[in-house]
Design a protein around this motif. Structure first.
Motif, PDB file in Angstrom:
ATOM      1  N   LEU A   1      -2.535   4.875  -3.028  1.00 35.37           N
ATOM      2  CA  LEU A   1      -3.438   5.841  -2.409  1.00 35.37           C
ATOM      3  C   LEU A   1      -3.238   7.228  -3.004  1.00 35.37           C
TER       4      LEU A   1
ATOM      5  N   LEU B   1      -1.610   2.591   8.939  1.00 32.73           N
ATOM      6  CA  LEU B   1      -2.455   2.943   7.793  1.00 32.73           C
ATOM      7  C   LEU B   1      -3.420   4.073   8.143  1.00 32.73           C
TER       8      LEU B   1
ATOM      9  N   MET C   1      -8.294  -0.934   3.020  1.00 34.56           N
ATOM     10  CA  MET C   1      -6.844  -0.987   3.263  1.00 34.56           C
ATOM     11  C   MET C   1      -6.502  -2.088   4.259  1.00 34.56           C
TER      12      MET C   1
ATOM     13  N   GLY D   1      -3.581   7.238   5.874  1.00 34.38           N
ATOM     14  CA  GLY D   1      -4.569   7.082   4.803  1.00 34.38           C
ATOM     15  C   GLY D   1      -5.745   8.047   4.792  1.00 34.38           C
TER      16      GLY D   1
ATOM     17  N   ILE E   1       0.879  -1.173   0.000  1.00 32.88           N
ATOM     18  CA  ILE E   1       0.000   0.000   0.000  1.00 32.88           C
ATOM     19  C   ILE E   1       0.913   1.219   0.000  1.00 32.88           C
TER      20      ILE E   1
ATOM     21  N   MET F   1      -7.711   2.713  -5.060  1.00 30.84           N
ATOM     22  CA  MET F   1      -8.844   2.259  -4.259  1.00 30.84           C
ATOM     23  C   MET F   1     -10.038   2.082  -5.196  1.00 30.84           C
TER      24      MET F   1
END
Lengths: 250, 414
Positions: free
Chosen positions: B327, B408, B380, B412, B294, B357
């Motif tokens: 992201l 995250l 995530m 995020g 990620i 995403m």
């Protein structure tokens, strides 16, 4: 409960909904039928708050609120529900975890206490029986590897858990064999009450043998061209959509 | 000493400051030199930020602490290395059952020489200052995880070279949890661990790498597996400005089950690279590689996965997946699967995905009452969870699940 007035919507400058008027009261079941490309699914998506549609005219009043002003999750908090035509697979998200989060999101909005794992499991077991769903599905990732029928039954399970005031069922019959169709319809019928309403979107009359509507509307080219009782669905089945379009053209 | 290959000056500068443990290794490193920027194995990972460091030898430091380390609540023996030096004070060996050995290693322990691996591997052989020696004798099932801490307090080119030796005898069981952390930018850790899994042994090796986001890390794991061996390697890679993981696996017996499982979460200014070669030398072996990443902001990741099925390794079942979730539009992934097959009747698959995403998934979750932030977090978490849930050691899995989740959530929310 729901009052749609002159709703126009489209994508990328292309108009799909061409001025829809529809009024649904508590305790009623409405069906929208129409040929492919008539805008049935667009209507469902617009009502659910899917991004990417331009709403160019009209309004949707839902229990005194402007539905179109609400985000998708806010609509759900207010008792709106869409059963998806194509439920989305979400690998890695456990179904039970997801369902509990959804139920608790709605409960939180109404100032109710969160359901703990035990309380939720109890609720889920009640609902799962209704839909004759295999409990092992709930241990898997959301919709991942579910058969077509399992996905549709899982949608109705979600509906049962969220207990909506107004539910839209988008082609819930597609991809179901007759046994699965009966189970799904039975589930939906058991959720039917005097204080809620359902809008059933379908291409075929078949589903309406099991979920019997009070009103049937025919959608063609983004417009409701004919409304009637359940007999209209039978007539459509017999004479086809060409009959309606021919009548329109004449 | 005169380096004959790439980046000679940098090589000389580095060797001049480091201790000497293996003259042949020094010669080997000088001969190989640092990889050149056109080196295919380093095509997407810049080497210059490492070679241009103002190298010093990382020194022992008694002030090091376990702050930010993983697995501190887990009981059992632990070996601690501070800036590459064994810390007797922080290490705790305790009472070990017969047949289990846990200590600082010496040069005579090593089976693999400076000939094994690349220049960085040769460098560890030539200059290492310490490293874990962990072994379980034949038929010894050691259920308690052995923890290895690599704490770094250096900065400004402080370079530590460590060598590790992990050996599980026939029918034995061993779990090793590594934690790499650091407090300041610009240090350089170079590690090499040899891992021997004998016939029918069961080994879980977990590397949690959370170096300082401005530090440099090159870590190699070279694993050999015997008949019916079961081995799981997990790489949970969060830290480092440039962090390179060299994984080499040799499935040398029949019936091996090998899992390589990795998660990388680079953020602003970071690059995390996994470079892996899995060698199937014998028939009826399974190897599975699962790597998920990620990436946020301008983070970069590199994945290279080669599966080499040698002649005679029939009925091999090798699977590789590399999935990347971006992201941000500025994040970059280079992924390169490679299959080389010289055997018959094998099943080899690979799949790599790079994507943002998924809007459909977000909408579906929102259409069930979850707000957008929760929906993004859920996806995530699921992406990372696929990897974390393969960790067999339960307390380590639970801790990393929380730790990854926290990381995250910090990054995020945009």
């Amino acid at each position: 409960m729901l009052e749609i007035k002159n709703l126009e919507a489209g994508v990328d400058g292309k108009t799909i909904l061409n001025g829809i008027d529809l009024s649904i009261n508590a305790g009623e079941v409405h069906a929208i039928m129409g040929p492919n490309g008539s805008g049935k699914s667009t209507l469902a998506q617009v009502l659910a708050g899917r991004e990417g549609y331009d709403i160019t005219a009209g309004s949707v009043n839902y229990n005194g609120q402007d539905l179109l002003e609400l985000g998708p999750e806010e609509r759900v908090h207010e008792g709106f529900f869409l059963a998806f035509q194509y439920p989305v697979e979400i690998p890695g998200v456990n179904t039970t975890y997801f369902l509990r989060a959804a139920v608790n999101a709605v409960r939180e909005h109404h100032g109710k206490e969160e359901l703990d794992a035990v309380g939720f499991l109890k609720l889920m077991r009640e609902k799962i029986e209704l839909l004759e769903l295999d409990e092992s599905l709930l241990k898997r990732s959301v919709n991942e590897g579910f058969s077509g029928g399992e996905k549709k039954r899982a949608e109705i399970l979600q509906m049962a858990l969220l207990d909506p005031k107004f539910a839209v069922l988008d082609e819930t019959d597609s991809g179901l064999d007759i046994d699965a169709l009966k189970i799904v319809a039975n589930g939906v019928n058991q959720l039917r009450r005097k204080d809620n309403a359902q809008l059933v979107i379908t291409h075929y009359q078949r589903l309406l043998d099991y979920i019997v509507p009070d009103h049937v509307h025919v959608l063609v080219d983004g417009r409701i061209v004919k409304s009637g009782t359940k007999e209209l669905a039978l007539e459509l089945e017999e004479r086809g959509y060409d009959w309606i379009t021919a009548v329109q053209a004449a | 000493m005169v380096a004959s290959a790439q980046n000679c000056e940098d090589v000389d500068r580095l060797l001049a400051v480091l201790p000497e443990s293996d003259a042949a290794g020094r010669a080997r490193f000088a001969e190989l030199g640092f990889p050149a920027s056109h080196d295919e194995d380093w095509r997407f990972t810049p080497i210059k930020p490492i070679t241009e460091l103002d190298f010093t030898a990382a020194e022992a430091d008694v002030s090091a602490s376990f702050e930010g380390c993983a697995f501190t609540e887990i009981d059992g023996p632990r070996l601690v290395f501070v800036n590459g030096h064994f810390s007797e004070g922080l290490s705790q060996i305790g009472n070990l059952p017969a047949g289990v050995e846990v200590r600082n290693l010496t040069a005579s322990d090593l089976l693999m020489s400076h000939e094994t691996g690349d220049a960085f591997a040769a460098l560890t052989a030539a200059t290492f200052t310490g490293g874990p020696f962990i072994s379980a004798a034949d038929n010894v099932e050691f259920e308690i995880p052995v923890r290895v801490y690599y704490l770094s307090t250096g900065s400004e080119g402080a370079t530590a070279n460590v060598r590790g030796y992990i050996s599980a005898g026939a029918n034995s069981k061993l779990t090793v949890l590594e934690s790499w952390t650091g407090t300041q930018a610009d240090y350089f850790n170079n590690g090499f661990t040899e891992l021997h899994v004998a016939d029918n042994a069961h080994v879980e090796h977990l590397k949690f790498q959370d170096e300082h986001a401005g530090a440099f890390h090159v870590g190699a794991v070279h694993a050999t597996m015997g008949r019916d061996a079961h081995m799981a390697h997990h790489s949970i890679a969060l830290g480092g400005r440039i962090a390179r993981n060299n994984l080499r696996a040799h499935l040398n017996g029949t019936g091996v089950e090998a899992v390589f499982n990795g998660l990388y979460l680079p953020r602003t200014g970071q690059l995390i690279d996994h470079h892996m070669v899995v060698n199937h030398a014998q028939p009826y072996c399974n190897s599975h590689e699962y790597f998920n990443g990620i990436l946020d902001d301008d983070a970069r990741a590199v994945f290279h996965g080669r599966i080499h099925v040698h002649k005679g390794a029939d009925k091999t079942d090798a699977k590789q997946t590399n999935k990347n979730l971006l992201l941000s539009d500025n994040a970059t992934v280079n992924t390169k699967p490679q299959l080389e097959i010289y055997a018959d009747d094998v099943k080899c698959t690979h799949g790599a995905t790079i994507g943002h995403m998924n809007d459909e998934q977000i909408f579906y979750l929102r259409a069930r009452g979850l707000n957008e932030v929760t929906a993004r977090h859920m996806i995530m978490h699921a992406f990372a969870g696929e990897i974390v849930e393969r960790i067999e050691c339960i307390p380590a899995r639970e801790e990393l699940d929380l730790l990854v989740w926290k990381r995250l959530e910090e990054g995020g929310d945009k």
